[in-house]
Scaffold this motif. Structure first.
Motif, mmCIF file in Angstrom:
data_model
loop_
_atom_site.group_PDB
_atom_site.id
_atom_site.type_symbol
_atom_site.label_atom_id
_atom_site.label_comp_id
_atom_site.label_asym_id
_atom_site.label_seq_id
_atom_site.Cartn_x
_atom_site.Cartn_y
_atom_site.Cartn_z
ATOM 1 N N UNK A 56 -0.122 18.094 -0.465
ATOM 2 C CA UNK A 56 -0.871 18.927 -1.406
ATOM 3 C C UNK A 56 -2.156 18.236 -1.851
ATOM 4 N N UNK A 57 -2.148 16.902 -1.842
ATOM 5 C CA UNK A 57 -3.291 16.119 -2.303
ATOM 6 C C UNK A 57 -4.227 15.706 -1.165
ATOM 7 N N UNK A 58 -3.979 16.200 0.040
ATOM 8 C CA UNK A 58 -4.748 15.774 1.215
ATOM 9 C C UNK A 58 -4.724 14.248 1.337
ATOM 10 N N UNK A 59 -3.549 13.691 1.091
ATOM 11 C CA UNK A 59 -3.305 12.249 1.115
ATOM 12 C C UNK A 59 -2.155 11.985 2.072
ATOM 13 N N UNK A 60 -2.106 10.803 2.669
ATOM 14 C CA UNK A 60 -1.004 10.462 3.559
ATOM 15 C C UNK A 60 -0.416 9.109 3.168
ATOM 16 N N UNK A 61 0.850 8.924 3.512
ATOM 17 C CA UNK A 61 1.493 7.631 3.305
ATOM 18 C C UNK A 61 1.068 6.686 4.420
ATOM 19 N N UNK A 62 0.979 5.397 4.142
ATOM 20 C CA UNK A 62 0.661 4.444 5.208
ATOM 21 C C UNK A 62 1.784 4.370 6.223
ATOM 22 N N UNK A 63 1.446 3.978 7.429
ATOM 23 C CA UNK A 63 2.474 3.768 8.440
ATOM 24 C C UNK A 63 3.385 2.614 8.011
ATOM 25 N N UNK A 75 6.102 13.030 0.446
ATOM 26 C CA UNK A 75 5.346 13.580 1.575
ATOM 27 C C UNK A 75 4.764 14.952 1.237
ATOM 28 N N UNK A 76 5.567 15.781 0.571
ATOM 29 C CA UNK A 76 5.100 17.117 0.213
ATOM 30 C C UNK A 76 3.961 17.046 -0.805
ATOM 31 N N UNK A 122 0.868 -1.167 0.000
ATOM 32 C CA UNK A 122 0.000 0.000 0.000
ATOM 33 C C UNK A 122 0.910 1.223 0.000
ATOM 34 N N UNK A 123 0.586 2.211 -0.854
ATOM 35 C CA UNK A 123 1.464 3.380 -0.962
ATOM 36 C C UNK A 123 0.789 4.686 -0.580
ATOM 37 N N UNK A 124 -0.540 4.679 -0.437
ATOM 38 C CA UNK A 124 -1.217 5.926 -0.076
ATOM 39 C C UNK A 124 -2.554 5.637 0.574
ATOM 40 N N UNK A 125 -2.942 6.516 1.483
ATOM 41 C CA UNK A 125 -4.272 6.480 2.084
ATOM 42 C C UNK A 125 -4.975 7.784 1.716
ATOM 43 N N UNK A 126 -6.168 7.662 1.168
ATOM 44 C CA UNK A 126 -6.913 8.842 0.725
ATOM 45 C C UNK A 126 -8.164 9.013 1.587
ATOM 46 N N UNK A 127 -8.742 10.191 1.520
ATOM 47 C CA UNK A 127 -9.881 10.512 2.377
ATOM 48 C C UNK A 127 -11.040 11.032 1.539
ATOM 49 N N UNK A 128 -12.201 10.436 1.748
ATOM 50 C CA UNK A 128 -13.380 10.833 0.992
ATOM 51 C C UNK A 128 -14.092 12.019 1.629
ATOM 52 N N UNK A 153 -12.621 12.350 -3.573
ATOM 53 C CA UNK A 153 -11.449 12.373 -2.706
ATOM 54 C C UNK A 153 -11.188 13.809 -2.268
ATOM 55 N N UNK A 154 -10.667 13.956 -1.065
ATOM 56 C CA UNK A 154 -10.378 15.299 -0.545
ATOM 57 C C UNK A 154 -9.457 16.056 -1.485
ATOM 58 N N UNK A 155 -8.531 15.354 -2.121
ATOM 59 C CA UNK A 155 -7.576 16.004 -3.015
ATOM 60 C C UNK A 155 -8.270 16.690 -4.180
#
Length: 310
Positions: free
Chosen positions: A273-280, A268-269, A120-126, A205-207
């Motif tokens: 900008x995309x309102x996305x985060x990397x997984x732990x 990370x930057x 998994x490379x990214x977590x997105x938010x709806x 998606x928030x982005x």
């Protein structure tokens, strides 16, 4: 005779194992193709390109993006499933392309077992975003309005099977409301119509939504649980997959490169900008991605049974 055959067979297995290890040790010797089942410019496409660039640096080879949109991502996944399992063709996907699609398109030429998870490379938010002049100003007011006006609210999405369609379906199911879900050929035209008050709102998606609703407000928006609807889970994921049969040693190399990529400041930057985060770190294993796929296949099998194509 039996012992002779066993010895010959053991020797053959040893030779194959040695050859595979040597192949993996030299991997990659040429550019890698990453199949992206989304149109260029889509949020998931931007995530793919951002991660691919840094993975390429970690691997010492270029990762070439190949956009293959269509049929809810199944066109791209069919292409990926037929690729040689040598690590030189991988794909990025999400809950729509790698889980919901099996219910919506039950006659696909591939199954979840056709792929090996990498990471998994990214977590997105709806986000559920409403037109500016909508009469409800918070979640409780919106749900009350929807229940008082069944079938009259229109929420736009990017087509059946898309990740924002799944956000819509998850939301109306959790809220217990009757809303009309309007499909568009992409997220952008749906958002344009919401901004222009042609529809009541969008699920996205928030982005994608942040710039249209004032991106400074996004970090302060309440979660669904904080707003009073904990049943609504809108966190999505993007993961990397390889064709079934790709050697574990190569999967390990690709996983290591993905881990390195998501920890870089460049990723990370861009994710911020995309309102996305990397997984732990503990979420970046192939096993975690496999659990997500298994969970979401079953989740959407129950939720989307009525949407299945004949």
């Amino acid at each position: 005779m039996i012992s002779f055959v066993v010895k010959r067979l053991s020797a053959a297995i040893a030779v194959v194992a040695f050859a595979t290890a040597a192949f993996a040790q030299d991997f990659p010797k040429r550019p890698i193709t990453m199949i992206v089942p989304f149109a260029a410019g889509d949020t998931s496409d931007v995530i793919a390109r951002t991660v691919a660039e840094q993975m390429g640096i970690a691997l010492g080879q270029t990762i070439v993006i190949e956009n293959v949109a269509g049929a809810g991502g199944s066109t791209a996944l069919a292409r990926a499933s037929r690729a040689e399992p040598d690590g030189y063709t991988i794909a990025i996907g999400n809950a729509g392309t790698n889980a919901a699609t099996y219910t919506i398109y039950p006659k696909l030429p591939f199954t979840p077992d056709s792929f090996v998870p990498i990471a998994m490379v990214a977590k997105t938010f709806g986000i559920i975003a409403l037109r500016k002049d909508f009469p409800a100003k918070n979640l409780n007011e919106f749900i009350a309005y929807a229940k008082a006006n069944p079938g009259k609210i229109n929420l736009g999405h990017a087509g059946v099977g898309s990740s924002n369609y799944l956000i819509c379906k998850s939301f109306v199911t959790a809220a217990g409301i009757d809303a009309t879900l309007v499909g568009y050929r992409g997220a952008a035209p749906a958002l344009t119509d919401a901004v222009g008050s042609q529809i009541d709102g969008v699920c996205d998606a928030a982005a994608s939504v942040s710039q249209s609703i004032n991106e400074k407000l996004v970090p302060d928006l309440p979660t669904s649980a904080e707003a009073g609807l904990p049943e609504f889970e809108a966190q999505g994921w993007n993961g990397l997959f390889a064709p079934k049969g790709t050697p574990p040693a190569i999967i390990a190399k690709l996983n290591a490169a993905a881990r390195t990529a998501v920890e870089t400041e460049a990723v990370k930057k861009r994710f911020a900008d995309l309102s996305t985060v990397a997984p732990d770190p503990d979420e970046q294993t192939p096993e975690v991605l496999q659990k997500l796929v298994t969970r979401d296949v079953e989740k959407y099998r129950k939720m989307l049974a009525d949407d299945a194509k004949p």
